[in-house]
Design a protein around this motif. Structure first.
Motif, short mmCIF file in Angstrom:
data_model
loop_
_atom_site.label_atom_id
_atom_site.label_comp_id
_atom_site.label_asym_id
_atom_site.label_seq_id
_atom_site.Cartn_x
_atom_site.Cartn_y
_atom_site.Cartn_z
N ILE A 196 1.40 -13.41 -6.74
CA ILE A 196 0.14 -12.75 -6.45
C ILE A 196 0.43 -11.44 -5.72
CG2 ILE A 196 -2.03 -12.90 -5.15
CD1 ILE A 196 -1.70 -16.02 -5.39
N ILE A 197 -0.12 -10.34 -6.22
CA ILE A 197 0.07 -9.05 -5.56
C ILE A 197 -1.29 -8.48 -5.16
CG2 ILE A 197 0.86 -6.67 -5.81
CD1 ILE A 197 3.10 -7.59 -7.50
N ILE A 198 -1.38 -8.12 -3.88
CA ILE A 198 -2.59 -7.51 -3.33
C ILE A 198 -2.25 -6.09 -2.92
CG2 ILE A 198 -4.46 -7.71 -1.66
CD1 ILE A 198 -4.27 -10.12 -3.51
N ASP A 199 -2.81 -5.12 -3.63
CA ASP A 199 -2.56 -3.71 -3.36
C ASP A 199 -3.81 -3.10 -2.72
OD1 ASP A 199 -1.32 -1.02 -3.74
OD2 ASP A 199 -3.01 -0.77 -5.10
N GLY A 200 -3.59 -2.29 -1.69
CA GLY A 200 -4.72 -1.70 -0.97
C GLY A 200 -5.23 -0.41 -1.57
N ALA A 201 -5.32 -0.35 -2.90
CA ALA A 201 -5.78 0.85 -3.62
C ALA A 201 -4.82 2.01 -3.41
CB ALA A 201 -7.20 1.23 -3.22
N SER A 202 -3.55 1.79 -3.74
CA SER A 202 -2.52 2.82 -3.58
C SER A 202 -2.81 4.03 -4.45
CB SER A 202 -1.15 2.24 -3.96
OG SER A 202 -0.73 1.26 -3.03
N THR A 203 -2.32 5.18 -3.98
CA THR A 203 -2.55 6.43 -4.70
C THR A 203 -1.25 7.16 -5.03
OG1 THR A 203 -2.79 7.61 -2.59
CG2 THR A 203 -4.81 6.77 -3.62
N ASP A 204 -0.09 6.51 -4.81
CA ASP A 204 1.19 7.19 -4.96
C ASP A 204 2.00 6.73 -6.18
OD1 ASP A 204 1.88 4.63 -4.16
OD2 ASP A 204 3.54 5.31 -2.88
N GLY A 205 1.36 6.00 -7.09
CA GLY A 205 2.06 5.49 -8.26
C GLY A 205 2.47 4.04 -8.16
N THR A 206 2.22 3.43 -7.01
CA THR A 206 2.56 2.01 -6.81
C THR A 206 1.88 1.13 -7.86
OG1 THR A 206 2.92 2.22 -4.43
CG2 THR A 206 2.34 0.05 -5.24
N TYR A 214 0.86 -1.19 0.00
CA TYR A 214 0.00 0.00 0.00
C TYR A 214 0.90 1.24 0.00
CZ TYR A 214 -3.29 3.62 1.31
OH TYR A 214 -4.03 4.77 1.32
N ASN A 215 0.78 2.04 -1.05
CA ASN A 215 1.54 3.29 -1.17
C ASN A 215 3.03 3.11 -0.86
OD1 ASN A 215 -0.66 4.76 -1.99
ND2 ASN A 215 -1.03 5.75 -0.02
N ASN A 216 3.68 2.26 -1.63
CA ASN A 216 5.11 2.04 -1.44
C ASN A 216 5.82 2.02 -2.79
OD1 ASN A 216 7.54 1.59 -0.16
ND2 ASN A 216 7.19 -0.58 0.21
N ALA A 217 5.63 3.10 -3.54
CA ALA A 217 6.27 3.21 -4.85
C ALA A 217 7.80 3.17 -4.74
CB ALA A 217 5.83 4.50 -5.54
N LYS A 218 8.32 3.57 -3.59
CA LYS A 218 9.78 3.61 -3.38
C LYS A 218 10.40 2.22 -3.43
CE LYS A 218 13.16 5.13 0.13
NZ LYS A 218 13.59 3.86 0.74
N ASP A 219 9.69 1.21 -2.92
CA ASP A 219 10.31 -0.10 -2.72
C ASP A 219 9.70 -1.25 -3.51
OD1 ASP A 219 12.18 0.73 -0.60
OD2 ASP A 219 10.38 1.04 0.59
N ILE A 220 8.49 -1.08 -4.05
CA ILE A 220 7.77 -2.22 -4.62
C ILE A 220 8.52 -2.87 -5.77
CG2 ILE A 220 6.35 -0.71 -6.08
CD1 ILE A 220 5.39 -4.15 -4.56
#
Length: 249
Positions: A36-46, A12-18
């Motif tokens: 499998i990737i589960i993203d919590g509706a990120s808003t930072d470009g992740t 979730y919102n971890n564009a720096k490290d994903i």
């Protein structure tokens, strides 16, 4: 026949490290990995970063959830592999050959585990975890502290029950103990298998996390034995910091 591994990444919102995590999984030399990737509706470009790798993913979900363990349960429900590994955003599988070497170490174990190398937010190595992994591991091994990182344990999917959502910060400890109680074959790989980014929700909410851990350990080990064990944990922790302070001085 080689076992299939389901690797589940929660983000979730971890564009720096994903992307670092993505690449550590996708560059594995082991041939049968379901990612499998589960993203919590990120808003930072992740999501945009993940989408660049979409054709290499088995599943990619981006939607709001009720917290990290709810997201982990979503990933677990989608997994079809013989084994599951949770490699959350910011962490890495240790090397490109790690998965291959783990499954070559012993055929058909219920659990495989190994050592973890710690890294800071700038991805500088901090060395081994304070608790080195035990030579042998069972469900009682956590009575003196969590000695195996969540990212360093490969679990047979048939043993992997959903996470208990009543725990907000330490459900992974409860989950590993439950899995280990039902396991008959647990293998120490005697190798580094994961790189762990220090931080996360359990560090951000440290006191609440410690309270949950105490409750979990009391549930499995009994209140009085847990109080005694925590006395020894406190002594060992104090000795550890004294030794390291002398080293640093």
């Amino acid at each position: 026949m080689q076992p299939k591994l389901s690797v589940i990444t929660i983000v979730y919102n971890n564009a720096k490290d994903i992307e670092r995590t993505l690449r550590s999984v996708l560059t594995q030399t082991y041939p049968d990995i379901e990612y499998i990737i589960i993203d919590g509706a990120s808003t930072d470009g992740t999501r945009d970063i993940i989408y660049r790798y979409k054709d290499k993913l088995a599943q990619f979900i981006s939607e709001k959830d009720r917290g990290i363990y709810d997201a982990m349960n979503k990933g677990l429900a989608l997994a079809t592999g013989d084994y599951v590994l949770f490699m959350n955003s910011g962490d890495e599988i240790y090397s490109p050959n790690t998965v291959k070497e783990i499954f070559q170490s012993y055929p058909g174990a219920d659990i495989y585990y190994g050592e973890t190398e710690m890294y800071d937010e700038d991805w500088h190595s901090l060395g081994q975890r304070r608790h080195s992994v035990p030579d042998t591991f069972d469900w009682k091994s956590f009575k003196h502290g969590m000695s195996i990182s969540h990212q360093a344990i490969y679990v047979k999917r048939s043993l992997a029950l959903p996470y208990d959502l009543k725990y907000k910060y330490s459900a992974d400890i409860d989950w590993i103990i439950k899995v280990a109680k039902n396991a008959s074959s647990i293998v120490n790989t005697h190798a580094y298998v994961a790189k762990y980014l220090v931080g996360g929700i359990s560090k951000q909410k440290h006191m609440a996390s410690l309270k949950e851990r105490f409750h979990i350990f009391s549930k499995y080990y009994g209140l009085i034995p847990n109080l005694i064990n925590h006395f020894w944990i406190a002594i060992n922790l104090a000795q550890y910091y004294i030794r390291n302070r002398r080293t640093n001085d």
